[in-house]
Design a protein around this motif. Structure first.
Motif, PDB file in Angstrom:
ATOM      1  N   ALA A 242      53.660  54.423   2.047  1.00  0.00           N
ATOM      2  CA  ALA A 242      53.677  52.966   1.991  1.00  0.00           C
ATOM      3  C   ALA A 242      54.852  52.517   1.161  1.00  0.00           C
ATOM      4  O   ALA A 242      55.348  53.242   0.309  1.00  0.00           O
ATOM      5  CB  ALA A 242      52.373  52.440   1.391  1.00  0.00           C
ATOM      6  N   LYS A 243      55.273  51.318   1.415  1.00  0.00           N
ATOM      7  CA  LYS A 243      56.365  50.754   0.636  1.00  0.00           C
ATOM      8  C   LYS A 243      55.940  50.629  -0.818  1.00  0.00           C
ATOM      9  O   LYS A 243      54.799  50.336  -1.137  1.00  0.00           O
ATOM     10  CB  LYS A 243      56.714  49.379   1.198  1.00  0.00           C
ATOM     11  N   SER A 244      56.878  50.858  -1.737  1.00  0.00           N
ATOM     12  CA  SER A 244      56.556  50.790  -3.164  1.00  0.00           C
ATOM     13  C   SER A 244      56.025  49.409  -3.511  1.00  0.00           C
ATOM     14  O   SER A 244      56.574  48.389  -3.117  1.00  0.00           O
ATOM     15  CB  SER A 244      57.796  51.086  -4.005  1.00  0.00           C
TER      16      SER A 244
ATOM     17  N   SER B   1      53.879  46.844   4.803  1.00  0.00           N
ATOM     18  CA  SER B   1      53.836  48.271   4.490  1.00  0.00           C
ATOM     19  C   SER B   1      54.341  49.069   5.681  1.00  0.00           C
ATOM     20  O   SER B   1      54.228  48.637   6.833  1.00  0.00           O
ATOM     21  CB  SER B   1      52.414  48.699   4.137  1.00  0.00           C
ATOM     22  N   THR B   2      54.894  50.223   5.393  1.00  0.00           N
ATOM     23  CA  THR B   2      55.414  51.059   6.474  1.00  0.00           C
ATOM     24  C   THR B   2      54.303  51.458   7.421  1.00  0.00           C
ATOM     25  O   THR B   2      54.510  51.546   8.635  1.00  0.00           O
ATOM     26  CB  THR B   2      56.092  52.315   5.895  1.00  0.00           C
ATOM     27  N   TYR B   3      53.114  51.712   6.867  1.00  0.00           N
ATOM     28  CA  TYR B   3      51.994  52.107   7.719  1.00  0.00           C
ATOM     29  C   TYR B   3      51.679  51.030   8.754  1.00  0.00           C
ATOM     30  O   TYR B   3      51.501  51.313   9.944  1.00  0.00           O
ATOM     31  CB  TYR B   3      50.760  52.375   6.850  1.00  0.00           C
ATOM     32  N   ALA B   4      51.621  49.774   8.324  1.00  0.00           N
ATOM     33  CA  ALA B   4      51.346  48.680   9.250  1.00  0.00           C
ATOM     34  C   ALA B   4      52.487  48.518  10.252  1.00  0.00           C
ATOM     35  O   ALA B   4      52.255  48.259  11.442  1.00  0.00           O
ATOM     36  CB  ALA B   4      51.134  47.377   8.472  1.00  0.00           C
ATOM     37  N   LEU B   5      53.723  48.682   9.791  1.00  0.00           N
ATOM     38  CA  LEU B   5      54.873  48.585  10.698  1.00  0.00           C
ATOM     39  C   LEU B   5      54.797  49.641  11.794  1.00  0.00           C
ATOM     40  O   LEU B   5      55.052  49.360  12.970  1.00  0.00           O
ATOM     41  CB  LEU B   5      56.178  48.761   9.914  1.00  0.00           C
ATOM     42  N   VAL B   6      54.448  50.866  11.408  1.00  0.00           N
ATOM     43  CA  VAL B   6      54.354  51.945  12.390  1.00  0.00           C
ATOM     44  C   VAL B   6      53.278  51.640  13.422  1.00  0.00           C
ATOM     45  O   VAL B   6      53.439  51.930  14.616  1.00  0.00           O
ATOM     46  CB  VAL B   6      54.091  53.295  11.695  1.00  0.00           C
ATOM     47  N   ASN B   7      52.174  51.041  12.990  1.00  0.00           N
ATOM     48  CA  ASN B   7      51.118  50.680  13.945  1.00  0.00           C
ATOM     49  C   ASN B   7      51.604  49.649  14.951  1.00  0.00           C
ATOM     50  O   ASN B   7      51.235  49.691  16.127  1.00  0.00           O
ATOM     51  CB  ASN B   7      49.900  50.156  13.193  1.00  0.00           C
TER      52      ASN B   7
END
Length: 824
Positions: free
Chosen positions: A73-75, A399-405
């Protein structure tokens, strides 16, 4: 000064690279050098008295992932880090080790049958070196000490990371189970006292007492849970609950289920069977919050409950207008985790997304995309574009996780959203070091699936991957190879990048028995960029592996065909396994049948064939077919002699006679005399046609074809070499081929493979050819063909222009004097 030679040999690969590293024997430099060593598994090369070093690659056999909020996740600020968890599970199916019964296939690290190099070892251009330095600087800046530690152990929680959105609103507390909710631990003595009471009463407690016992016992220290679940006295309590299951109030029954979650009951426990049946019976008497909470508990228990979910979805369908925003997001999450999409909810889901889109948190947007992706739910382009519009404006805060989704759903819907894709090119590269391997894989796969090339992202992935490669599942390694090959991209660190992934493919060979599609995916990606690891190819073409592909849920015959034929053409020294001839024939017939129905009949191809036949003299001069069936696209084959004249070769065309009437030949007395008596061989068939068309008419003034720069402006049509083709009878104008074509005679003619390309052959919004089509053109050239392209950006607009303009364009392409000077 001590010199360490590290000779890296990769199993039967077309390249062998040797590195020479000079190490200063100083304390201040020694430690920094050791930190920069890459994990490798080299073959040690002894050279005289020089010392050699072997760096052993550690491969975790039973790799398990651990949870760490900062790994994917993004910091964020410390108060937000707990909520900023991310996942690899949601970024792909988790692979579980098949156990000791499976055999690990291993290969030697050296081979005397290495395939010949397919490319010269040229120095990298300055731009490539500059890019490598730029990416390295970005990665080193973004990578803190904490993140460097996280790289050593891939960290994510496959259960909790998809649930991050639940931390964003207090309303989710009544809709979901929070295992991180603080509770007061029950002393062991009190727990033992409860169990003693259960044993003494032998199941005669009231439903309220049973519920209270479950609540209290679930608060025992975590390390006591496994012991408790197997305790005979606790099993007595469970049997008592089953016997009284219908007497519990709904809230008490939910508390028992939550206690089962906290105690980590096995999914098949008899008490859970009884609870599921009772909840299915009570659905219509429960409110939506309770229904969603129970569904969430089943998810936490990893228990499949299709009957309960079916009833829940029916309930939601009837009460759709009453769904609040948190209830809707939680429902979509449950739909995704259940891996099923209720058909009657599709349109309603879209309407709710549009209704709440501006009110969703960014994590909720990611959760909705993940739920739709996991359940394979269709979504309209309009709704997906609205989601992408929202994300493209705020991706830096996401967050990177949400972006990837979001990217997963973008890939699933084949959405070409340029603002989002371009914006990601600015945000993603610096985050790559903090993303776990499955997240990186999904980012890369999205770009390749959408045929969108972003060198900054691809280079950042390539620079970061070698140090993380041991965390790649077979699926991840294969998708990386496919993605880079599909985009025909070789990064600045191409040797290290490809060799590390090929080594990982060797390590994961035991997984390909269960997932044969992944091995073929990876090998085809390598073939696109002219890399052919012999032992992996030999394994993939063995009868045993071919049999395994038949059990796959994917159709893999075409992939086997493409791989085997590519090796046959590009690696003549290959001595390994090959597909049997009967399989070649079967797949070829399948591909050709598809081509006849779907490819040969495309308007842009039909028009080109018709015009070429008219220009050259008939069907026997043009053949519309697949020269290389394994590349799955058609070619228009034309042969030119050494004098520049077209050569008839398609003599067995069954429809040639039917097309003769289209030539428009008039049977005059002069023509019949010529046919009976014969005529000079120097006259082309089209000259016969022209004379037959215009009996008694003079040949007209023969105008020479202008230079290449003026040919596109021709309105008089296209001509063949040495022929006086009258394209427009009314004008009386005749043109002939450029003299340079007939004068520049070669010892032999050429075979042209004319490619009618389309947008799917290229990267999106570019003229960068995709890997499969690079492979095809490369192989055509190796077989002696000269590739001539009718690029879609030229040919498609011409389809709307006049016949004369199209003929002129084709004449310019086919009778380019430079063609005869190329090697045939």
């Amino acid at each position: 000064m001590a010199t360490v030679l590290i000779c890296r040999r990769f199993p039967r690969l077309s390249r062998v690279t040797t590195f020479s590293t000079t190490v200063k024997c100083k304390a201040e430099s020694g430690s920094s050098k050791s930190k920069q060593e890459k994990e490798e598994n080299p073959e040690t090369a002894n050279t005289g008295t020089e010392s050699t070093a072997t760096i052993q690659l550690l491969n975790p056999l039973d790799y398990r992932v651990l949870y760490n909020p900062s790994a994917y996740a993004k910091s964020r600020a410390p108060s937000q880090q707990h909520a900023a968890r991310s996942s690899g599970q949601a970024l792909g199916d988790t692979f579980t080790s098949p156990g000791t019964a499976q055999v690990q296939h291993t290969f030697g690290t050296a081979s005397s049958q290495a395939l010949p190099p397919l490319r010269n070892a040229l120095p990298k251009p300055k731009s490539k070196l500059h890019l490598q330095q730029t990416i390295s600087a970005q990665l080193s800046t973004a990578q803190t000490k904490e993140e460097a530690e996280n790289e050593k152990t891939e960290t994510h929680d496959s259960k909790e990371d998809p649930r991050v959105f639940q931390k964003g609103r207090p309303e989710y507390r009544s809709l979901s189970y929070d295992k991180f909710e603080p509770i007061e631990t029950l002393p062991l003595e009190e727990g033992d006292s409860i169990l003693h009471s259960v044993a003494m009463c032998k199941g005669s407690q009231s439903p309220g007492t049973i519920t209270d016992y479950f609540r209290k016992l679930s608060r025992l220290p975590v390390e006591q849970h496994a012991t408790l679940v197997s305790e005979p006295r606790f099993n007595t309590l469970c049997r008592c609950a089953v016997n009284n299951i219908g007497l519990f109030s709904t809230s008490d029954l939910i508390d028992i289920l939550k206690a089962c979650v906290r105690l980590v009951f096995p999914p098949t426990h008899p008490l859970l069977n009884a609870c599921e049946n009772e909840f299915c019976r009570r659905v219509w008497d429960m409110n939506l919050d309770q229904l969603l909470l129970v569904a969430d508990c089943w998810r936490c228990l990893e228990r499949s409950v299709p009957s309960y979910l079916s009833i829940l979805f029916s309930y939601a369908n009837m009460h759709w207008k009453d769904l609040a925003l948190p209830q809707f997001v939680q429902l979509v999450y449950i739909i995704g985790e259940g891996r099923r999409s209720p058909a009657d909810l599709t349109q309603k889901v879209e309407s709710m997304i549009l209704k709440y889109l501006d009110s969703f948190t960014l994590e909720e947007v990611g959760a909705i995309c993940l739920g739709l992706f996991k359940s394979l739910s269709g979504i309209s382009d309009h709704v997906m574009r609205k989601i992408a519009d929202r994300v493209s404006l705020q991706m830096e805060d996401m967050s990177t996780y949400a972006l990837v989704n979001v990217l997963k759903m973008l890939r699933y819907t084949r959405m070409d959203h340029l603002p989002l894709l371009k914006g990601l090119g600015k945000v993603i590269p610096a985050r790559i070091p903090t993303i776990n391997i499955q997240g990186i894989m999904h980012i890369t796969l999205t770009y390749s699936s959408l045929h969108y090339f972003d060198e900054g992202i691809m280079a950042a992935v390539a620079m970061s991957l070698p140090s993380k490669v041991t965390y790649c599942r077979s699926k991840d390694a294969a998708k990386f190879l496919w993605s880079f090959g599909c985009l025909d991209y070789e990064p600045p660190n191409e040797e290290e990048f490809y060799s590390s992934l090929i080594e990982q493919m060797h390590r994961k060979l035991h997984e390909f028995g269960r997932f044969p599609e992944h091995l073929l995916t990876g090998l085809l990606g390598l073939a696109f960029v002219k890399r052919f690891p012999e032992e992996l190819i030999d394994y993939a073409l063995r009868d045993e592996f071919v049999q395994k592909t038949r059990g796959s849920k994917y159709e893999l015959k075409k992939d086997l065909f493409t791989l085997s034929k590519s090796v046959e053409i590009e690696c003549p020294s290959y001595q390994g396994s090959r597909l049997p001839p009967h399989l070649y024939q079967e797949i070829t017939e399948m591909v050709l049948n598809f081509a006849e129905q779907e490819i040969y009949v495309r308007p842009e191809i039909v028009e080109a064939v018709s015009l070429l036949e008219s220009m050259l003299g008939g069907p026997k001069y043009v053949k519309n077919h697949m020269i290389l069936p394994h590349t799955r696209s058609s070619d228009l084959e034309v042969h030119l002699g050494m004098d520049g004249h077209p050569i008839p070769f398609n003599l067995k065309d069954p429809i040639a006679d039917k097309k003769l009437k289209d030539i428009g030949v008039s049977l005059t007395d002069d023509l019949m005399t010529q046919l009976i008596k014969g005529r000079s061989n120097s006259q082309s068939p089209v000259e016969v046609e022209n004379e037959a068309r215009t009996p008694g008419q003079e040949g007209g003034k023969e105008a020479r074809t202008p230079h290449a720069g003026d040919r596109a402006a021709l309105s008089g049509g296209a001509l063949i070499a040495g022929a006086r083709l009258q394209v427009e009878p009314k004008s009386g104008r005749c043109l002939e081929a450029p003299p340079s074509l007939t004068l520049n005679q070669q010892p032999r003619g050429v075979k042209l493979a004319i490619q009618v390309s389309n947008r799917n052959h290229y990267c999106y919004c570019s003229k960068r050819l995709l890997g499969l089509h690079c492979l095809k053109r490369r192989q055509l050239q190796q077989l002696g063909y000269v590739v001539v392209e009718l690029p879609f950006w030229e040919w498609f607009p011409l389809l709307k222009r006049t016949r004369l303009e199209k003929l002129s364009y084709l004449h310019y392409k086919v009778f380019d004097p430079a063609l005869l000077s190329r090697p045939g």
